[in-house]
Scaffold this motif. Structure first.
Motif, PDB file in Angstrom:
ATOM      1  N   LEU A  78      -7.498  -8.731  -9.930  1.00 30.85           N
ATOM      2  CA  LEU A  78      -7.595  -7.517  -9.124  1.00 30.85           C
ATOM      3  C   LEU A  78      -9.022  -7.255  -8.661  1.00 30.85           C
ATOM      4  CD1 LEU A  78      -5.284  -5.186 -11.242  1.00 30.85           C
ATOM      5  CD2 LEU A  78      -4.671  -6.551  -9.246  1.00 30.85           C
ATOM      6  N   ALA A  79      -9.871  -8.288  -8.697  1.00 34.01           N
ATOM      7  CA  ALA A  79     -11.280  -8.106  -8.355  1.00 34.01           C
ATOM      8  C   ALA A  79     -11.459  -7.592  -6.930  1.00 34.01           C
ATOM      9  CB  ALA A  79     -12.036  -9.426  -8.542  1.00 34.01           C
ATOM     10  N   ARG A  80     -10.580  -7.979  -6.036  1.00 31.47           N
ATOM     11  CA  ARG A  80     -10.679  -7.524  -4.646  1.00 31.47           C
ATOM     12  C   ARG A  80      -9.786  -6.303  -4.427  1.00 31.47           C
ATOM     13  NH1 ARG A  80     -13.059 -11.515  -1.293  1.00 31.47           N
ATOM     14  NH2 ARG A  80     -13.447 -13.461  -2.408  1.00 31.47           N
ATOM     15  N   TRP A  81      -9.871  -5.358  -5.327  1.00 29.62           N
ATOM     16  CA  TRP A  81      -8.987  -4.193  -5.293  1.00 29.62           C
ATOM     17  C   TRP A  81      -9.119  -3.341  -4.028  1.00 29.62           C
ATOM     18  CZ3 TRP A  81     -11.342   0.529  -5.035  1.00 29.62           C
ATOM     19  CH2 TRP A  81     -12.667   0.612  -5.464  1.00 29.62           C
ATOM     20  N   PRO A  82     -10.295  -3.218  -3.388  1.00 36.64           N
ATOM     21  CA  PRO A  82     -10.305  -2.425  -2.144  1.00 36.64           C
ATOM     22  C   PRO A  82      -9.377  -2.992  -1.072  1.00 36.64           C
ATOM     23  CG  PRO A  82     -12.536  -2.737  -2.971  1.00 36.64           C
ATOM     24  CD  PRO A  82     -11.666  -3.666  -3.745  1.00 36.64           C
ATOM     25  N   ALA A  83      -9.377  -4.324  -0.933  1.00 31.23           N
ATOM     26  CA  ALA A  83      -8.497  -4.948   0.052  1.00 31.23           C
ATOM     27  C   ALA A  83      -7.031  -4.738  -0.327  1.00 31.23           C
ATOM     28  CB  ALA A  83      -8.807  -6.442   0.159  1.00 31.23           C
ATOM     29  N   LEU A  84      -6.724  -4.836  -1.620  1.00 33.85           N
ATOM     30  CA  LEU A  84      -5.351  -4.630  -2.083  1.00 33.85           C
ATOM     31  C   LEU A  84      -4.908  -3.191  -1.838  1.00 33.85           C
ATOM     32  CD1 LEU A  84      -5.476  -6.640  -5.434  1.00 33.85           C
ATOM     33  CD2 LEU A  84      -4.685  -7.411  -3.191  1.00 33.85           C
ATOM     34  N   LEU A  85      -5.805  -2.249  -2.039  1.00 33.09           N
ATOM     35  CA  LEU A  85      -5.481  -0.840  -1.774  1.00 33.09           C
ATOM     36  C   LEU A  85      -5.211  -0.612  -0.287  1.00 33.09           C
ATOM     37  CD1 LEU A  85      -7.900   1.254  -4.035  1.00 33.09           C
ATOM     38  CD2 LEU A  85      -5.425   0.962  -4.262  1.00 33.09           C
ATOM     39  N   CYS A  86      -5.931  -1.321   0.564  1.00 31.48           N
ATOM     40  CA  CYS A  86      -5.723  -1.198   2.007  1.00 31.48           C
ATOM     41  C   CYS A  86      -4.323  -1.694   2.377  1.00 31.48           C
ATOM     42  CB  CYS A  86      -6.789  -1.995   2.745  1.00 31.48           C
ATOM     43  SG  CYS A  86      -6.862  -1.686   4.527  1.00 31.48           S
ATOM     44  N   ILE A  87      -3.914  -2.802   1.773  1.00 33.71           N
ATOM     45  CA  ILE A  87      -2.564  -3.323   2.012  1.00 33.71           C
ATOM     46  C   ILE A  87      -1.526  -2.330   1.510  1.00 33.71           C
ATOM     47  CG2 ILE A  87      -0.927  -5.145   1.395  1.00 33.71           C
ATOM     48  CD1 ILE A  87      -3.320  -7.066   1.255  1.00 33.71           C
ATOM     49  N   ALA A  88      -1.733  -1.809   0.292  1.00 34.62           N
ATOM     50  CA  ALA A  88      -0.799  -0.836  -0.269  1.00 34.62           C
ATOM     51  C   ALA A  88      -0.709   0.418   0.597  1.00 34.62           C
ATOM     52  CB  ALA A  88      -1.228  -0.467  -1.695  1.00 34.62           C
ATOM     53  N   ALA A  89      -1.843   0.827   1.173  1.00 42.25           N
ATOM     54  CA  ALA A  89      -1.850   1.995   2.050  1.00 42.25           C
ATOM     55  C   ALA A  89      -1.017   1.739   3.305  1.00 42.25           C
ATOM     56  CB  ALA A  89      -3.288   2.356   2.431  1.00 42.25           C
ATOM     57  N   GLY A  90      -1.077   0.522   3.819  1.00 45.24           N
ATOM     58  CA  GLY A  90      -0.265   0.184   4.985  1.00 45.24           C
ATOM     59  C   GLY A  90       1.219   0.253   4.681  1.00 45.24           C
ATOM     60  N   VAL A  91       1.619  -0.273   3.515  1.00 44.42           N
ATOM     61  CA  VAL A  91       3.025  -0.204   3.112  1.00 44.42           C
ATOM     62  C   VAL A  91       3.449   1.247   2.914  1.00 44.42           C
ATOM     63  CG1 VAL A  91       4.695  -0.851   1.337  1.00 44.42           C
ATOM     64  CG2 VAL A  91       2.923  -2.483   2.037  1.00 44.42           C
ATOM     65  N   ALA A  92       2.622   2.007   2.219  1.00 47.21           N
ATOM     66  CA  ALA A  92       2.945   3.413   1.960  1.00 47.21           C
ATOM     67  C   ALA A  92       3.079   4.197   3.263  1.00 47.21           C
ATOM     68  CB  ALA A  92       1.876   4.040   1.073  1.00 47.21           C
ATOM     69  N   THR A  93       2.228   3.887   4.234  1.00 48.52           N
ATOM     70  CA  THR A  93       2.298   4.567   5.529  1.00 48.52           C
ATOM     71  C   THR A  93       3.627   4.301   6.223  1.00 48.52           C
ATOM     72  OG1 THR A  93      -0.103   4.446   5.825  1.00 48.52           O
ATOM     73  CG2 THR A  93       1.233   4.754   7.808  1.00 48.52           C
ATOM     74  N   MET A  94       4.047   3.053   6.236  1.00 50.55           N
ATOM     75  CA  MET A  94       5.319   2.707   6.860  1.00 50.55           C
ATOM     76  C   MET A  94       6.488   3.371   6.148  1.00 50.55           C
ATOM     77  SD  MET A  94       4.703  -1.330   7.791  1.00 50.55           S
ATOM     78  CE  MET A  94       6.290  -1.485   8.626  1.00 50.55           C
ATOM     79  N   LEU A  95       6.442   3.378   4.814  1.00 49.94           N
ATOM     80  CA  LEU A  95       7.529   3.989   4.042  1.00 49.94           C
ATOM     81  C   LEU A  95       7.575   5.500   4.261  1.00 49.94           C
ATOM     82  CD1 LEU A  95       7.238   2.041   0.666  1.00 49.94           C
ATOM     83  CD2 LEU A  95       8.908   1.693   2.489  1.00 49.94           C
ATOM     84  N   ALA A  96       6.407   6.129   4.279  1.00 52.73           N
ATOM     85  CA  ALA A  96       6.364   7.590   4.397  1.00 52.73           C
ATOM     86  C   ALA A  96       6.765   8.057   5.788  1.00 52.73           C
ATOM     87  CB  ALA A  96       4.957   8.094   4.055  1.00 52.73           C
ATOM     88  N   LEU A  97       6.227   7.408   6.817  1.00 50.94           N
ATOM     89  CA  LEU A  97       6.489   7.858   8.182  1.00 50.94           C
ATOM     90  C   LEU A  97       7.889   7.493   8.668  1.00 50.94           C
ATOM     91  CD1 LEU A  97       3.067   7.144   9.949  1.00 50.94           C
ATOM     92  CD2 LEU A  97       3.908   9.283   8.937  1.00 50.94           C
ATOM     93  N   LYS A  98       8.535   6.550   7.994  1.00 53.49           N
ATOM     94  CA  LYS A  98       9.880   6.147   8.411  1.00 53.49           C
ATOM     95  C   LYS A  98      10.946   6.567   7.410  1.00 53.49           C
ATOM     96  CE  LYS A  98       8.748   2.346  11.472  1.00 53.49           C
ATOM     97  NZ  LYS A  98       9.199   1.046  11.982  1.00 53.49           N
TER      98      LYS A  98
END
Length: 313
Positions: free
Chosen positions: A145-165
């Motif tokens: 999980l060393a590159r956690w900022p990038a992983l959080l960005c990906i998770a934010a994209g998924v969460a955005t799609m789930l929330a807005l749809k």
């Protein structure tokens, strides 16, 4: 990425520790050409799944086009190298076949019955780094999980799609299938690294075993009410065969490995982030599927996270 999709992540992960070949005149051009070809095949994979869904072609019958010719072609190789495959633990066998073979293909195909190309092409390949890191962390510790900022960005994209749809009919089931497919491919990625199979050996194992698993399913489906594949227009049948068996099953594996050898893993891995963009552009004239704002925002966040994760430490 599919598959998708076949080894989208596995090839890059396998080559992470390898430097590209020394630059020579023409090598970079050939590498970029191979990468462009791979990207087109990956995008065409999602277009093919959606076309099959719109033609009411069951995923199992589309899987016959994907695994039939490739499975028959690779069967002799599987037999000749049976001693090598016998050294692979059963657990890894299952993870490889389930994660990138017939079960994965059916999951992705079922997802395309409920959601447009842009969403599937974004969620499956885009979340691979996230799921791979989470599985690796569970198995090998938090260093993954060393590159956690990038992983959080990906998770934010998924969460955005789930929330807005949220509340869109059918999308929830499609999204669940896409995320499950990405998780399966991530497990395949880790298993392939442990098994240390060459790309052609992995392709042989996946295609041949998937074909053997598929035949009883097709026989049962034929007994229930017949098959839809014979009624498919000849032009679409040949196009599906070209994309699924020749393109995804054979060419993309070799072209991506070639691109990694010429350009390096980091530049080659960027193609995964561009897959949903190209797939979305193709789906617009072919199916009239125009991505909404939620998909665009999610796609941008996920692509940014994938590219961010490819930066040198």
């Amino acid at each position: 990425m599919p598959s998708p999709a076949v080894p989208i992540i596995s090839a890059s992960q396998h080559a992470l520790t390898h430097r590209p070949l020394a630059a020579k005149p023409g090598l970079d051009l050939l590498g970029w050409a191979a990468l462009a070809l791979t990207l087109c095949i990956w995008a065409a994979f999602f277009i093919s799944l959606r076309a099959g869904a719109r033609a009411n072609l069951p995923p199992a019958e589309l899987a016959l086009l994907r695994f039939g010719p490739a499975g028959l072609l690779f069967m002799p190789l599987l037999w000749r190298r049976r001693a090598r495959f016998a050294q692979v633990p059963l657990k890894l066998w299952l993870m490889i076949v389930i994660g990138a073979g017939l079960p994965y293909f059916l999951i992705a195909g079922w997802g395309m019955l409920h959601a447009p190309v842009a969403d599937g092409a974004t969620l499956i390949p885009g979340t691979l780094p996230l799921f791979t890191a989470l599985l690796a962390a569970a198995l090998h510790g938090r260093a993954a999980l060393a590159r956690w900022p990038a992983l959080l960005c990906i998770a934010a994209g998924v969460a955005t799609m789930l929330a807005l749809k949220a509340g869109h009919a059918g999308l929830a089931e499609g999204y669940a299938m896409f995320l499950l497919g990405s998780l399966m491919w991530s497990a395949y990625t880790l298993a392939l690294r442990q098994a240390k199979l060459a790309p052609i050996e992995a392709a042989a194992l996946i295609s041949s075993v998937s074909l053997l698993l598929l035949l009883p399913l097709l026989a049962w489906q034929a007994a229930q009410g017949g098959l839809s594949l014979p009624a498919l227009p000849r032009e679409q049948l040949w196009l599906q065969l070209l994309i699924q068996s020749v393109g995804v099953g054979l060419i993309s594996t070799l072209s991506y490995s070639f691109a990694v050898a010429r350009l390096g893993a980091q530049r080659s891995a960027m193609a995964g982030a561009l897959t949903p963009v190209l797939a979305t552009l193709l789906a617009l004239p072919l199916f009239g599927e125009r991505p909404d704002l939620a998909t665009v925002i999610g796609m941008l966040l996920i692509a940014a996270g994938v590219l961010w994760g490819q930066r040198k430490a």
